[in-house]
Design a protein around this motif. Structure first.
Motif, PDB file in Angstrom:
ATOM      1  N   ARG A   1     121.123 -70.271 -26.279  1.00  0.00           N
ATOM      2  CA  ARG A   1     120.150 -70.474 -27.362  1.00  0.00           C
ATOM      3  C   ARG A   1     120.697 -69.856 -28.653  1.00  0.00           C
ATOM      4  O   ARG A   1     120.624 -70.469 -29.726  1.00  0.00           O
ATOM      5  CB  ARG A   1     118.783 -69.897 -26.998  1.00  0.00           C
ATOM      6  CG  ARG A   1     117.705 -70.359 -27.935  1.00  0.00           C
ATOM      7  CD  ARG A   1     116.296 -70.116 -27.434  1.00  0.00           C
ATOM      8  NE  ARG A   1     115.355 -70.921 -28.173  1.00  0.00           N
ATOM      9  CZ  ARG A   1     114.955 -70.674 -29.418  1.00  0.00           C
ATOM     10  NH1 ARG A   1     115.400 -69.616 -30.069  1.00  0.00           N
ATOM     11  NH2 ARG A   1     114.112 -71.495 -30.017  1.00  0.00           N
TER      12      ARG A   1
ATOM     13  N   THR B   1     116.869 -76.984 -20.020  1.00  0.00           N
ATOM     14  CA  THR B   1     117.771 -76.247 -20.918  1.00  0.00           C
ATOM     15  C   THR B   1     117.708 -76.837 -22.327  1.00  0.00           C
ATOM     16  O   THR B   1     117.684 -76.095 -23.316  1.00  0.00           O
ATOM     17  CB  THR B   1     119.213 -76.255 -20.362  1.00  0.00           C
ATOM     18  OG1 THR B   1     119.199 -75.747 -19.028  1.00  0.00           O
ATOM     19  CG2 THR B   1     120.146 -75.403 -21.207  1.00  0.00           C
TER      20      THR B   1
ATOM     21  N   GLN C   1     115.190 -78.336 -23.783  1.00  0.00           N
ATOM     22  CA  GLN C   1     113.933 -77.920 -24.440  1.00  0.00           C
ATOM     23  C   GLN C   1     114.084 -76.515 -25.017  1.00  0.00           C
ATOM     24  O   GLN C   1     113.599 -76.205 -26.106  1.00  0.00           O
ATOM     25  CB  GLN C   1     112.743 -77.921 -23.466  1.00  0.00           C
ATOM     26  CG  GLN C   1     112.450 -79.249 -22.789  1.00  0.00           C
ATOM     27  CD  GLN C   1     112.450 -80.415 -23.743  1.00  0.00           C
ATOM     28  OE1 GLN C   1     111.716 -80.421 -24.729  1.00  0.00           O
ATOM     29  NE2 GLN C   1     113.287 -81.399 -23.472  1.00  0.00           N
ATOM     30  N   HIS C   2     114.781 -75.687 -24.254  1.00  0.00           N
ATOM     31  CA  HIS C   2     114.987 -74.281 -24.625  1.00  0.00           C
ATOM     32  C   HIS C   2     115.837 -74.149 -25.900  1.00  0.00           C
ATOM     33  O   HIS C   2     115.774 -73.134 -26.604  1.00  0.00           O
ATOM     34  CB  HIS C   2     115.649 -73.599 -23.424  1.00  0.00           C
ATOM     35  CG  HIS C   2     115.837 -72.130 -23.567  1.00  0.00           C
ATOM     36  ND1 HIS C   2     114.784 -71.256 -23.765  1.00  0.00           N
ATOM     37  CD2 HIS C   2     116.959 -71.365 -23.528  1.00  0.00           C
ATOM     38  CE1 HIS C   2     115.273 -70.018 -23.848  1.00  0.00           C
ATOM     39  NE2 HIS C   2     116.576 -70.063 -23.699  1.00  0.00           N
TER      40      HIS C   2
ATOM     41  N   ASN D   1     114.998 -75.365 -31.818  1.00  0.00           N
ATOM     42  CA  ASN D   1     114.793 -74.205 -32.698  1.00  0.00           C
ATOM     43  C   ASN D   1     114.260 -74.581 -34.071  1.00  0.00           C
ATOM     44  O   ASN D   1     114.167 -73.730 -34.959  1.00  0.00           O
ATOM     45  CB  ASN D   1     116.119 -73.434 -32.836  1.00  0.00           C
ATOM     46  CG  ASN D   1     117.247 -74.326 -33.346  1.00  0.00           C
ATOM     47  OD1 ASN D   1     117.005 -75.323 -34.014  1.00  0.00           O
ATOM     48  ND2 ASN D   1     118.479 -73.971 -33.022  1.00  0.00           N
TER      49      ASN D   1
END
Ligand code: HEM
Length: 127
Positions: free
Chosen positions: A71, A115, A117-118, A121
């Protein structure tokens, strides 16, 4: 006794073919072109390393680059829901192209979906 990992089941050759087919599509996708480098050679090399370890193979990414911190590494890029969908559609098509089918594909894709979706930002409203 050693368990068969998803990496063993897919195999290095097919995983590498998948990454090539994926970045070919990324390089053509209007939603993704703006945030990716023109030359995707190095990106693909790192992704092969990352997905190898993500699927339970040897920790190639961490050995060369340290903890993935995915991320954090994606924060320099504006990743919207639209871009996450585009990324996943390139992956889905690449899986078709290399004929990765069955439960191994379903499980792999389900993890990638989460992953992806994570990595989001940036709100679409900020674009
Ligand atoms: C790097 C975009 C999802 C794994 C990158 C880069 C971009 C990007 C722009 C930098 C490329 C470069 O400079 O070489 C996106 C977008 C995503 C997404 C739009 C949509 C949600 C994912 C997912 C994974 C992933 C789901 C893993 C399963 C990586 C890795 C790198 C990377 C391993 C290389 C990091 C490094 O520089 O060491 N991504 N990404 N990305 N991405 Fe993603």
């Amino acid at each position: 006794e050693k368990m068969n990992t998803p990496f063993d089941l897919i195999g290095e050759d097919k995983l590498n073919q998948l990454v090539e087919a994926f970045y070919y599509r990324v390089g053509q996708h209007p939603d993704l072109i703006p945030i990716f480098p023109n030359d995707l050679t190095e990106t693909a090399r790192k992704q092969k390393q990352f997905l190898t370890q993500y699927l339970g193979g040897p920790p190639l990414y961490t050995t060369e680059h340290g903890h993935p911190m995915l991320r954090a590494r994606h924060m320099p890029f504006e990743i919207t829901e639209t871009r996450a969908k585009a990324w996943l559609s390139c992956m889905n098509e690449a899986m078709d192209e290399v004929e990765l089918f069955g439960s191994i594909r379903e499980d792999f894709y389900a993890r990638l979906f989460l992953t992806a979706q994570h990595m989001v930002n940036t709100s679409e409203n900020d674009m």
